[in-house]
Enzyme design. Sequence first.
Site, mmCIF file in Angstrom:
data_model
loop_
_atom_site.group_PDB
_atom_site.id
_atom_site.type_symbol
_atom_site.label_atom_id
_atom_site.label_comp_id
_atom_site.label_asym_id
_atom_site.label_seq_id
_atom_site.Cartn_x
_atom_site.Cartn_y
_atom_site.Cartn_z
ATOM 1 N N HIS A 91 -4.421 3.712 -38.352
ATOM 2 C CA HIS A 91 -5.814 3.987 -38.010
ATOM 3 C C HIS A 91 -6.198 5.335 -38.624
ATOM 4 C CE1 HIS A 91 -7.331 0.730 -35.598
ATOM 5 N NE2 HIS A 91 -6.245 0.720 -34.839
ATOM 6 N N ASP A 128 -12.049 6.241 -41.925
ATOM 7 C CA ASP A 128 -12.660 4.936 -41.694
ATOM 8 C C ASP A 128 -13.945 4.730 -42.491
ATOM 9 O OD1 ASP A 128 -10.654 4.202 -40.012
ATOM 10 O OD2 ASP A 128 -11.809 4.323 -38.161
#
Length: 410
Positions: free
Chosen positions: A146, A176
């Site tokens: 992540h 992201d």
Amino acid sequence: ATRRRPDTNGEEGIRVLELTRVAPGTYATMMLADMGAEVIRIETPPEPGGPVSSGVSPSPADVRRAVFHTNRNKRSIALNLKDPQGQRVFQELARKADVVVEGFRPGVMKRLGGDYDTLNQLNPRIIYCSMSGYGPTGPYKDLAGHDINYLSFGGVLNLIGEAGRPPAIPLNIIADYASASMHTVVGILLALMARERTGQGQQVDVSYMDGVLSLLAATPNFWPFFRDGVQAQRGVNALGGAYPYYSVFECQDGRYITLGCMEPHFWERTCKALGREDLIPLHFTPEHFVKPPDAKTRKAMKWLREEFKTKTRDEWFEFFAPHDICIGKVYTLDEVFQDPQVRHREMYLEMEHPQVGKVPMVGIALKLSKTPGRVKSLGPYMGEHTDQLLKELGYDAKAIAGFRQKGVVA
């Protein structure tokens, strides 16, 4: 020429098939949809017997979650890609598509019959964008991750935070969105431009970690490393809050204000406004990217922190406004969307939804003078357009009912 087709609102657009399960992918395709692309979300149906799979209307909570997600301007089909019939339907959609965006781990799409090699045989003009954490090759290709992990491997996390303390975890907008989402959009647009010249599609490989490294290369904190082998340290560099011209200061009311006076003339104006011309020599110099502040600078920082507590945040903003310096209020989210600049730039929008009512949203950042983007529809609930899209492929009501009974679609 690039093949175009009318979208659902009668405009000309590029058709994009989206197979992503996390927000960076949906945000990238939302940007394309905002600017006129026809985006079709391929979603995994729930288990047979669930409310959506059985044709029952979704709950108000499901609808609400959908309209507040980054899926505006899209259509949705719930399609079981583990079923051979579902794979065939997807391949039919891909024959008529311009772009595919997928965010699975490397190898998954091959098992689902939707990898680049397969679709390229069906549609040589297809542009196939794969978003993965570390890329489809290399020792980390199967490693889960992540935003925080990509930042840590990319050397960025170690530069964020205060000296002598653990790295500060930033909001997940760097790896992201700034990395993966933006590189996805740029890669797709470049591939579309190349197709205009060659008539051929291609594969676009986007790695979250690669994008982080690309962003790192753009910051001056990094330049001395390749040039001189000198590493910037967390919390003691020019952009880390250790120097008075670029930092955050608490005010009398407990709110915060930011100074970003990197250029010497901005810092000079700040010092003169504060009646502290003796601090002018503490302006930015390139060595501050790798050199910790000296005793005089630390003393100035201490004075500034005390001084900023003598007025409220908004009073300081008004105080500095006539002096033409780089200053900003640290807003809470509710303050952001009341700001006059945000409103003027149409970065706050509202649309009416028949079930949810008034839906607030962030506006479109790209401002094109002749082909502006617009919000035409709110995010669909899963499978909202399944029947519509299947009918466009030529399936009749009986065939669609059979698909639904077998769990191929929902």
